[in-house]
Design an enzyme around this catalytic site. Structure first.
Site, PDB file in Angstrom:
ATOM      1  N   CYS A  42      40.293  38.721  32.003  1.00 24.11           N
ATOM      2  CA  CYS A  42      41.667  38.476  32.456  1.00 24.11           C
ATOM      3  C   CYS A  42      42.519  37.876  31.350  1.00 24.11           C
ATOM      4  CB  CYS A  42      41.664  37.573  33.673  1.00 24.11           C
ATOM      5  SG  CYS A  42      40.895  35.954  33.394  1.00 24.11           S
ATOM      6  N   HIS A  78      41.827  31.918  36.120  1.00 25.56           N
ATOM      7  CA  HIS A  78      42.240  33.319  35.984  1.00 25.56           C
ATOM      8  C   HIS A  78      43.537  33.409  35.193  1.00 25.56           C
ATOM      9  CE1 HIS A  78      42.334  37.528  36.995  1.00 25.56           C
ATOM     10  NE2 HIS A  78      43.429  37.432  37.723  1.00 25.56           N
ATOM     11  N   ASN A  90      48.967  41.066  38.014  1.00 25.37           N
ATOM     12  CA  ASN A  90      47.535  40.812  37.935  1.00 25.37           C
ATOM     13  C   ASN A  90      46.848  41.962  37.190  1.00 25.37           C
ATOM     14  OD1 ASN A  90      45.114  39.511  38.340  1.00 25.37           O
ATOM     15  ND2 ASN A  90      45.118  39.686  40.570  1.00 25.37           N
TER      16      ASN A  90
END
Length: 354
Positions: free
Chosen positions: A153, A289, A309
């Site tokens: 991520c 994240h 995302n």
């Protein structure tokens, strides 16, 4: 990672909400889920996502996780009147522990964020009073990508920021290579985690600010492996440095408005079941994240951030989530960073190149 009983998750969620928010919330233990109802939803879920499991034991484990997630979604919906959580998404058959292990990096963030400090200077000009910005509409955001089963991520967040800064400064939008960071960045740890400013530091130190295009160095770590670095490709953008932005939502909004998308870290623990809407009460314990702020809307009720995302376009709102502004939802303001890009259209900004 220590195993926890997923059947206790919803109750633990309730207790933590009460402890953190006191009498502002009324604790609600989710009601039991009827097996017949759960089975019907589970069948639809498997068909929708093409799920098939080998053996009764695995099937039973997945069904129990799905059933528990139905309770969790119910509880989260009671606490978030402007958002919707449900079990139609692709992660609904994972326990919270499995989801965290596959898609979050809590251990890496805990080990490496201790010394993170914001830079003092951001922008000398006064706020313009702009109430909404969406860099997708301005052509500065690439399509939603998918990190797969790799804990990368951080690379998607960093690269998304560089893509946005490059385009917002007047260059053509180009999709850049996350794989360059995952395979070649020896400051970070590939599929085992990393930090966005560390990635930008590596780009400055090892690549003189240059970033390869995705077309010349495509992503291949979706299965969870880290191929050897071949460190060659077509340069698609170049950064001049990077900044750690103030841990203040108004200052972050100023940067987003004037400069473009910002890389941030969040606690995405409860994002597993997010389906849409504005999250106004996010369970948050620690950062785990990396994502990308691409805009905001202060006129909405409630005002919200637009966050990109890296779990594919089938998750959330076509790959995006909206978080309420002004209350540090999901700890969004705790780790904002941005690359800087040279452009004739913007004044000079002090940079950190370490």
């Amino acid at each position: 990672m220590a195993r926890r009983n997923p059947l206790l998750f919803a109750i633990v969620v309730t207790i933590l909400f009460v402890v953190c928010y006191g009498s502002a919330l009324i604790a609600q233990t989710p009601p039991p889920v009827d097996n017949f109802v759960a089975s019907a939803h589970y069948g639809s879920f498997k068909k929708r996502h093409g799920k098939a499991f080998g053996g009764d034991a695995e099937e039973g484990h997945r069904f129990n996780a799905f059933k528990q997630n139905m309770q969790t979604a119910y509880f989260l919906n009671t606490q978030n009147p402007h958002a919707h959580y449900d079990v139609s998404g692709k992660f609904a058959d994972l326990t919270p522990q499995e989801f965290a292990k596959l898609y979050l990096n809590p251990d890496y963030y805990a080990r490496h964020l201790k010394d993170h400090k914001e830079d003092v200077h951001v922008d000398d000009s006064a706020p313009s009073g702009v109430m909404s910005v969406d860099w997708r509409d301005k052509g500065a955001v690439t399509p939603v990508k998918n990190q797969g089963l790799c804990g990368s991520c951080w690379a998607f967040s960093a690269i998304g920021n560089i893509e946005g800064q490059w385009a917002a400064s007047g260059h053509s939008l180009v999709s850049l290579s996350e794989q360059m960071l995952v395979s070649c960045d020896n400051i970070d740890e590939g599929c085992n985690g990393g930090l966005m400013d560390q990635a930008m530091n590596w780009i400055m130190q090892s690549h003189n600010g240059s970033v390869f295009t995705e077309a010349s160095y495509p992503y291949t770590s979706g299965g969870g492996t880290r191929p050897p670095c071949h460190d060659e490709g077509e340069v698609g953008a170049k950064i001049t440095g990077f900044l750690s932005l103030p841990h203040d939502e108004e200052r972050i909004a100023e940067w987003v408005e004037k400069r473009g998308p910002v890389a941030v870290a969040v606690d995405a623990t409860t994002w597993q079941l997010y389906f849409g809407g504005v999250v106004s009460l996010c369970l948050a314990w620690s950062l785990n994240h990396g994502v990308l702020i691409v805009g905001f809307n202060k006129n909405a009720k409630p005002p919200y951030w637009i966050v990109k995302n890296s779990w594919g376009s089938s998750w959330g709102e076509k790959g995006y989530i909206r978080l309420a502004m002004g209350s540090n939802q999901c700890m969004l303001k705790n780790y904002p960073v941005s690359a800087t890009v040279e452009s004739p259209h913007t004044p000079h900004v002090p940079t950190t190149t370490a």
